[in-house]
Design a protein around this motif. Structure first.
Motif, PDB file in Angstrom:
ATOM      1  N   ALA A  85       0.830  -1.207   0.000  1.00 59.04           N
ATOM      2  CA  ALA A  85       0.000   0.000   0.000  1.00 59.04           C
ATOM      3  C   ALA A  85       0.872   1.269   0.000  1.00 59.04           C
ATOM      4  O   ALA A  85       1.283   1.745  -1.060  1.00 59.04           O
ATOM      5  N   SER A  86       1.167   1.782   1.178  1.00 56.51           N
ATOM      6  CA  SER A  86       1.727   3.126   1.270  1.00 56.51           C
ATOM      7  C   SER A  86       3.161   3.215   0.775  1.00 56.51           C
ATOM      8  O   SER A  86       3.564   4.221   0.186  1.00 56.51           O
ATOM      9  N   GLY A  87       3.962   2.195   1.023  1.00 54.93           N
ATOM     10  CA  GLY A  87       5.332   2.216   0.530  1.00 54.93           C
ATOM     11  C   GLY A  87       5.354   2.179  -0.992  1.00 54.93           C
ATOM     12  O   GLY A  87       6.103   2.916  -1.647  1.00 54.93           O
ATOM     13  N   GLN A  88       4.533   1.337  -1.557  1.00 56.60           N
ATOM     14  CA  GLN A  88       4.456   1.264  -3.011  1.00 56.60           C
ATOM     15  C   GLN A  88       3.954   2.591  -3.600  1.00 56.60           C
ATOM     16  O   GLN A  88       4.397   3.030  -4.678  1.00 56.60           O
ATOM     17  N   ALA A  89       3.051   3.236  -2.859  1.00 57.27           N
ATOM     18  CA  ALA A  89       2.573   4.545  -3.313  1.00 57.27           C
ATOM     19  C   ALA A  89       3.721   5.556  -3.340  1.00 57.27           C
ATOM     20  O   ALA A  89       3.845   6.353  -4.275  1.00 57.27           O
ATOM     21  N   VAL A  90       4.560   5.525  -2.302  1.00 50.78           N
ATOM     22  CA  VAL A  90       5.707   6.441  -2.278  1.00 50.78           C
ATOM     23  C   VAL A  90       6.699   6.089  -3.392  1.00 50.78           C
ATOM     24  O   VAL A  90       7.268   6.979  -4.035  1.00 50.78           O
ATOM     25  N   HIS A  91       6.885   4.807  -3.630  1.00 50.19           N
ATOM     26  CA  HIS A  91       7.737   4.390  -4.740  1.00 50.19           C
ATOM     27  C   HIS A  91       7.213   4.975  -6.053  1.00 50.19           C
ATOM     28  O   HIS A  91       7.972   5.519  -6.870  1.00 50.19           O
ATOM     29  N   ASN A  92       5.930   4.924  -6.249  1.00 51.27           N
ATOM     30  CA  ASN A  92       5.346   5.529  -7.449  1.00 51.27           C
ATOM     31  C   ASN A  92       5.630   7.027  -7.500  1.00 51.27           C
ATOM     32  O   ASN A  92       6.005   7.558  -8.551  1.00 51.27           O
TER      33      ASN A  92
END
Lengths: 344, 344, 344, 344
Positions: free
Chosen positions: B317-324
């Motif tokens: 969720a949130s980590g992947q969002a930051v990666h994006n």
């Protein structure tokens, strides 16, 4: 009263036998052995038993004393029952072995998985696999019982109806199993520490586990032929419980799967087929000698999913052992096993 | 500094965004909205953030204010981003949606699973599925990201190498998934109580779950054709973590599976192919933006088993969002995402 | 970069040092020793560190190699630092000892509680008790630090304002403390198994615990006279965290207790006095180098209750050790210690 | 068979009554009411009860139907028993109230803590405080029982010997209590979620809690005079169990404390004074109607520490209620309450 002894009583299956037998109306525990704790009162090691068994202490294993019992439970690591069961049987004491010593009919397979030769092949003809839902009548006559393992109990009960009816491809069965940490026993190992095992989930033995040949043997009996099984156990951050999620491919129209399951277990006191659409929780059997099952067919496709839950220490070990005892001594099957699960 | 806003920040993905962004060298959180908690300081709801964001309070959603941000994260229930994303995009603000609103390309399928019409079909052409291991270059150019769901992330990463290489039967894939309870969100529901969900394991949605079509869509892209998938999620008594156990049938000699996986993810900073024979634990990724994988072939047979673990709130969720976000704004991919997992 | 070594790195304080130092901008870990695991890669024992320290393996303790470091942490059982610290100090390497070896100024008391003679009394004059909230200036100059124990940190920080102000009866202090199981270390002991320690609560050491003299020494310094302390630790079913509940009897009007606490810690970056009426949760400091405090005066009576929470592995051990390092080498106090706690 | 009804059976004390009564040889459950779940089978809400009570469903509360029972348990929020108990008593049905409605003799104090006027002051003269270790004879004759709260049970049993013997300062008692989350009931509240309450410890109500006046009243009876009590409850990450750690200051030579405790409870079937030096674990009473106690005198000083553990749902609620029923109807005190605790 039926006099029983317990060999190797310091582990979790030992204390669970004591917990269940404390309320059994027809059984008296005469002896409980432990090399490491000989002399210690049972209630000192297991304070939950204070007020019960107050005169019972662990003793050194002594075949003569054990042979004065009507039946002896082995709650020991593998190999111990091999060494001791024969002598007890010769003296007329019946043996209920919770270890893996007499579960596999193939001694070579046993030797392969346990890393040592089978210690009592001459007893195998007498050994009955103690899954009452399959072998009830033989158990009644048996003098030596191999109590099924925890994973094998959960997996076999979930798959029996499908394999006996011949509706799934016996060659492609998947058993994805999740167990609480008591499945690993009471040994002091780092991976079993709360600090290591809680707040985490992991598979283990994905390339092979000792319960695999036992499950395969039982499923093959049901399928009347060899089966192909992929079995992956997982360590779950809870004390008790096994959740088996079983996947099979339908090879024929199975008709009403719910009815198939309900018929198969209609007269079984310790198997509960839950209503269609259910998702059994392991906590619904905590402390109880029960397997609860639910069968699903996602999207009405050709995959059938069976959910099977047990308490690994009860239906997966000590409760099933008591059930076997009840059958062997012609007692009420529910004796000592009638308490509801504890929830929450 | 890149200015970001968060819509719907009171849930677990919201606080996790704040935790990760607190250490991001290039990002400033300008606004965080919540209808229910408007006016409350962020650190009052989440005391772990005391000392960080001390001037930040939840505010009523306000499109004008949000539009002054360079990017806005949606950490909202489905439907909210449908209603608000278009206006932000029109004003030049990029949108990173953690909800399911833009994950499915098929609006009818979306409507089927979410029980309401798709609210913004006109934006779907712009929506990029934010799985960097598949769509890195498109993400760099995107203005609207659909961050993958937690289960879909764990399942797709584990199966991509096999499907892209065409070595398994795409028609018979099984994904047996175990999730911690934060997967169910911060809503006050009886089944999520500690008294109900701890010391227990259960499957849910065995007959169908909203993440199924998302996973199917992603796997079909990799397989370049439709896939048959059985997906059974389970609730596990832990706070964070997903363990996906994936089963495929090999249809051809895959060669060295370990090498296949290592090659596929050789340049991926957030996918860790563990050594052959490993069993990754969910705790080994707790708090970190990582997927750890291990591939097994039990008994050298034709079944391949992949074990895939993530932290559902981070890589799920949130980590992947930051990666994006890092990719969209041409930042170091690891910015804000370089801390090791916390263990024990 | 400051070069550091870690002696005895396989325990929980060792891995926590590595986790924190992985993000420290001014520190490089040059060596980590372990007799039992020499040769094993750090990331093999602690897979959360895969991708960090990939070239670091445990090595046999070697004083020459360690002496090439600017500072060496001891994360060892008691007695080890006694034996090795002197040699390192002689060679100009500073020592930060996380064990109990240099915490007590009274060598007889040390011998009494640890069951062996003190091994390095000649170093005691150099040893500074590493509680920065008390000894910040001495720490800056120190070459040998005794990092406080976990319970002592939580208890002292909660009582310092009251004792320094002289408002409670120093003769009747009660510290009822609850610790997660990592406080017992990574040793394989039956009582620390998940099957034994979860779903349960118990006191231990009610008649005496090794942290008692350390706490008493620190409180006496604050009170400028001997104190009477009853200290009862409890084992709590969680991985990390200490919750100290502290009871004192007011002997004089303390004025505004909240203000007293806020003033005392106004400039302390790692002590958070929460708003009046708060009840800090241990999870609000999980993974962070923080002590959060709240002070209560039930019914406006003469009993004051202080609630003090820390992460026993961070502010109670490795984080505090890094804080000491930062002070000793004139670094930003927050270097490596600025990440928010992880919650949920 | 004694016919009983249960009002408000959907909560945890309701299901626990059913679990215990399922094995009670002299009791039949005739009715169980719930406004919210009327019509639902008991085993649907509580699958652990499948196979027991298969014909029992929740019904709307109906005084006429309940009045046909010999006794009615109230497992309701406060206020409900006030409204309904009188009518049942008038019709000759005895009432065992597990709520707080009749625990306090002082109606103004009740109104203060519960925020509403006392609804049945005229019944207070009939209400007996159902702590059998204090009021056994009155309970035998009672028609209205106020079952003690969970904290009050654990605290009073631990302090009775000391207060009755007059050996501690009644003005300075500290009760530091730790409870599992079922103490907060089955209501869907965010702080009770597994994601919020596990892996954490916190105090609550440090400035005042509803159980304070009840404990104070009971202790004052034992001390024959007012007591000064500081009571701080803590939420512990476990399902069941209360651990009370009690601190008193000795004002006189108490002689042999261990003997004092053993004498006081020598004939009590449900209080277990453990051997000197013990630290009782809550899990040693899980599921059982037991209070286990240990008494310590650290350093032979003037502080006495009592450790008291119960299962909050059994000895702290439903088990104690059944014990009261057994006394009221002249049954074996152990009827339905003889099963050992479940451990591990």
């Amino acid at each position: 009263m039926i006099k029983v002894g317990i060999v190797g009583g310091t582990g979790y299956t030992g204390v669970e036998l004591l917990r269940l037998l404390a309320r059994h109306p027809n059984v008296a525990v005469e002896a409980i052995t432990s090399r490491s704790e000989a002399g210690m009162a049972v209630s000192e090691l297991y304070p939950n038993l204070r007020g019960h068994y107050d005169d019972l202490a662990f003793s050194e294993p002594d075949a003569d004393r054990l042979a004065r019992c009507d039946a002896v439970f082995f709650a020991t690591p593998h190999g111990v029952a091999h060494a001791l069961a024969g002598e007890l049987l010769d003296k007329g004491t019946r043996v209920i072995d919770l270890s893996a010593d007499f579960r596999l009919r193939d001694t070579e397979e046993w030797a392969h998985w346990y890393g040592q030769p089978h210690g009592a092949p001459q007893l195998l003809d007498d050994a009955i696999y103690g899954l009452p839902e399959v072998n009830r009548e033989q158990i009644r006559q048996a003098r030596l019982i191999a109590v099924p393992g925890c994973y094998p109990t959960a997996v076999q009960l979930g798959l029996l109806p499908l394999l006996e009816a011949g509706v799934i491809d016996a060659d492609r069965i998947i058993a994805d199993c999740k167990s609480g940490v008591t499945g690993a026993g009471r040994g002091a190992k780092v991976p079993s520490l709360l600090a290591e095992a809680s707040e985490s989930m992991k598979a283990y033995g994905a390339s092979g586990h000792r319960h695999l040949p036992e499950i395969r043997q039982g499923l093959a009996d049901a399928a009347k032929g060899p089966v192909g099984l992929t079995f992956v156990p997982h360590l779950t951050p809870m004390i008790r419980g096994i959740h088996a999620t079983l996947y099979g491919r339908l090879t024929t129209d199975p008709g009403d799967l719910q009815a198939l399951f309900e018929r198969r277990f209609a007269s079984e006191p310790f198997v509960d087929v839950m209503p269609a659409g259910s998702h059994p929780e392991t906590r619904s059997v905590k402390g109880a000698n029960l397997c609860r099952l639910a069968v699903h067919r996602p999207g009405d496709g050709d995959t059938v999913v069976v959910l099977s839950v047990i308490d690994n220490l009860v239906k997966g070990a000590s409760g099933q052992a008591v059930h076997n005892l009840n059958l062997m001594f012609d007692l009420d099957e529910l004796a000592g096993l009638d308490a509801p699960a504890i929830m929450p």
